[in-house]
Design a protein around this motif. Structure first.
Motif, short mmCIF file in Angstrom:
data_model
loop_
_atom_site.label_atom_id
_atom_site.label_comp_id
_atom_site.label_asym_id
_atom_site.label_seq_id
_atom_site.Cartn_x
_atom_site.Cartn_y
_atom_site.Cartn_z
N PRO A 1 -14.43 4.74 22.93
CA PRO A 1 -13.55 5.92 22.84
C PRO A 1 -14.27 7.10 23.51
O PRO A 1 -15.49 7.07 23.64
CB PRO A 1 -13.40 6.16 21.34
CG PRO A 1 -13.94 4.95 20.67
CD PRO A 1 -14.90 4.30 21.60
N HIS B 1 -5.33 1.38 17.75
CA HIS B 1 -6.19 0.50 18.55
C HIS B 1 -7.05 -0.38 17.65
O HIS B 1 -7.23 -1.57 17.92
CB HIS B 1 -7.05 1.38 19.47
CG HIS B 1 -7.86 0.63 20.46
ND1 HIS B 1 -9.06 1.09 20.92
CD2 HIS B 1 -7.65 -0.55 21.10
CE1 HIS B 1 -9.55 0.22 21.80
NE2 HIS B 1 -8.71 -0.77 21.92
N SER C 1 -6.70 11.04 12.99
CA SER C 1 -5.43 11.59 13.47
C SER C 1 -4.70 12.43 12.42
O SER C 1 -4.30 13.56 12.69
CB SER C 1 -4.49 10.48 13.90
OG SER C 1 -4.97 9.83 15.04
N CYS D 1 -9.97 3.66 19.99
CA CYS D 1 -9.15 4.77 20.53
C CYS D 1 -7.91 4.96 19.66
O CYS D 1 -6.78 4.67 20.07
CB CYS D 1 -8.77 4.47 21.98
SG CYS D 1 -10.15 3.97 22.98
N GLY D 2 -8.10 5.41 18.46
CA GLY D 2 -7.01 5.59 17.49
C GLY D 2 -6.99 4.44 16.49
O GLY D 2 -7.48 3.34 16.77
N ARG E 1 -7.48 10.63 19.78
CA ARG E 1 -7.58 9.19 19.78
C ARG E 1 -8.89 8.65 19.23
O ARG E 1 -9.69 8.04 19.96
CB ARG E 1 -7.30 8.60 21.19
CG ARG E 1 -6.04 9.10 21.88
CD ARG E 1 -4.79 9.06 21.00
NE ARG E 1 -4.43 7.73 20.55
CZ ARG E 1 -4.06 7.47 19.30
NH1 ARG E 1 -4.01 8.43 18.38
NH2 ARG E 1 -3.73 6.26 18.96
#
Ligand code: PMP
Ligand code: GLU
Length: 401
Positions: free
Chosen positions: A274, A105, A240, A101-102, A249
């Protein structure tokens, strides 16, 4: 009276993120009707491309809304494997990829599965704010190598060697760098790779700004210097910055299978996968047309050139020209230790507050990145806003200095 239980000690080790904090503050002021120019947020101001959004909408409407494999859908792993081959000349297997999630992460997972009490982690200052906090959370000890403008904010192989001990587990590299925008050359990376292999260390290579390079050079990964270093490297990247998808994310890591598997186990028990349909959109971003990326890069370059020229022309301020990312790390040492109407501008935090109050311009104090003589300006904001914001800062400095 029964004592209220306290927070776990671990949580007392970390501070809030100054980069996210400044954005929150700007939003708060704007909600009160105050017109603030924000140079804080480290996120592209561009909208996510229409074809990427369309894929998310289509997948959502087609009902792709259930749990997926924790470490990512096979299509996305295949797209990431193909990206590493296409852009970096690196061969990975799908089992060596994890989607998180990004990128933050992915970094967190990597540091948590690799580091613990008794380990040391080497990083250069100025560093991106979250590395330090993640290292502390893992129980490991951060070992900071201070860099200076004189050395283009880069560490040398000799400096690295001088900090390596038996306890050294990991080196964190970030090129192009947040906050300085500096990039390591192939020769420098090759020397770091040799040290990491000789001294039995692992390397996290955060390559999130890979596509946002303005100098006449290509970003190189340390993993490119042979199998021995590739096996010791955890590459971090994500969508991103490259595709203006900060809120979606999606980040990912590529590393040896045992490391990726440990990261997936941690993710199994924390976030799981995610977002399902966002992963589909990430496939489109990574595998689809890349012309929007180049358009953004050219616009960032224009803004960088303008911002650098303006900052250099402001009284008592200076900066280097960043080679990549979208930040100018400006030297404000000559603006400190000054008393203005009873207010002491003693550090970068005080200066940032002064500018916010007086000029309605937000920047991130350098202290959060490990150097109090600087502030970070993001040029991921429109040309007009950059001009207005710098006009305001210049006016305040001319008035008070
Ligand atoms: N690494 C660096 C150097 C960054 O600046 C950022 C900021 N976003 C990240 C990682 C995390 O990116 P993401 O939004 O994908 O979590
Ligand atoms: N990485 C960006 C920055 O440095 C976004 C904020 C954050 O995630 O810390 O501003």
């Amino acid at each position: 009276m029964k004592q209220i239980m306290n927070l776990a000690k671990r949580t007392t080790l970390i501070s809030p993120s100054p980069t996210l904090g400044i954005t929150a503050k700007v939003n708060q002021l704007r909600a009160q009707g105050i017109e603030v120019i924000g140079f804080g947020a480290g996120e592209p101001d561009f909208d996510t491309s229409a074809h990427i959004k369309e894929e998310a909408i289509n997948s959502l409407q087609a009902g792709f809304t259930k749990y997926t494999a924790t470490s990512g859908i096979p299509e996305l792993k295949a797209a990431i494997v193909a990206k590493f081959k296409r852009d970096n000349g690196l061969d990975f297997q799908p089992a060596e990829i994890i989607v998180s999630c990004g990128a933050k992460h992915s970094l967190y997972n990597a540091i948590m599965v690799l580091c613990e009490k008794g380990n040391e982690v080497i990083l250069a200052s100025p560093y991106w704010v979250s590395y330090l906090e993640m290292i502390k959370l893992s129980g490991a000890r951060p070992v900071i190598i201070k860099t200076s403008e004189k050395n283009n904010f880069k560490i040398t192989p000799e400096q690295l060697l001088s900090k390596v001990k038996d306890q050294t587990k990991l080196l964190i590299l970030n090129s192009p760098s947040n906050p300085t925008g500096m990039m390591y050359t192939a020769q420098e990376l090759e020397a770091f790779a040799k040290i990491a292999v000789d001294k039995n260390m692992l390397v996290i290579s955060d390559e999130i700004y890979e596509k946002l390079v303005y100098a006449d050079k290509k970003q190189v990964s340390i993993a490119n210097f042979g199998l021995a270093i590739k096996e010791r490297t955890i590459i971090i990247n994500g969508v991103s910055k490259t595709y203006a998808m900060t809120g979606w994310r999606i980040g990912y890591a590529a590393a040896r299978q045992d490391i990726v598997q440990a990261m997936a186990n941690l993710q199994d028990h924390s976030t799981s996968n995610p977002v399902s349909f966002v992963q589909k959109a990430a496939v489109t971003a990574i595998s689809g047309p890349q012309d929007e990326v180049e358009k953004m890069r050219l616009e960032f370059k224009k803004r960088r050139d303008y911002m650098v020229a303006r900052v250099k022309a402001i009284k008592k301020m200076s900066c280097l020209a960043p080679e990549g990312a979208f930040y100018v790390f400006a030297n404000i040492a000559k603006l400190l230790r000054k008393n203005i109407n009873g207010l002491e501008i003693k550090d970068s935090q005080a200066l940032a507050e002064f500018w916010l109050n007086e000029a309605k311009v937000a920047v991130v104090p350098g202290s959060g990145f490990g150097n109090d003589n600087y502030v970070r300006f993001s040029y991921a904001t429109s040309f007009e806003k950059i001009k207005t914001g710098l006009d305001r800062i210049e006016a305040v400095i001319n008035e008070y200095y």
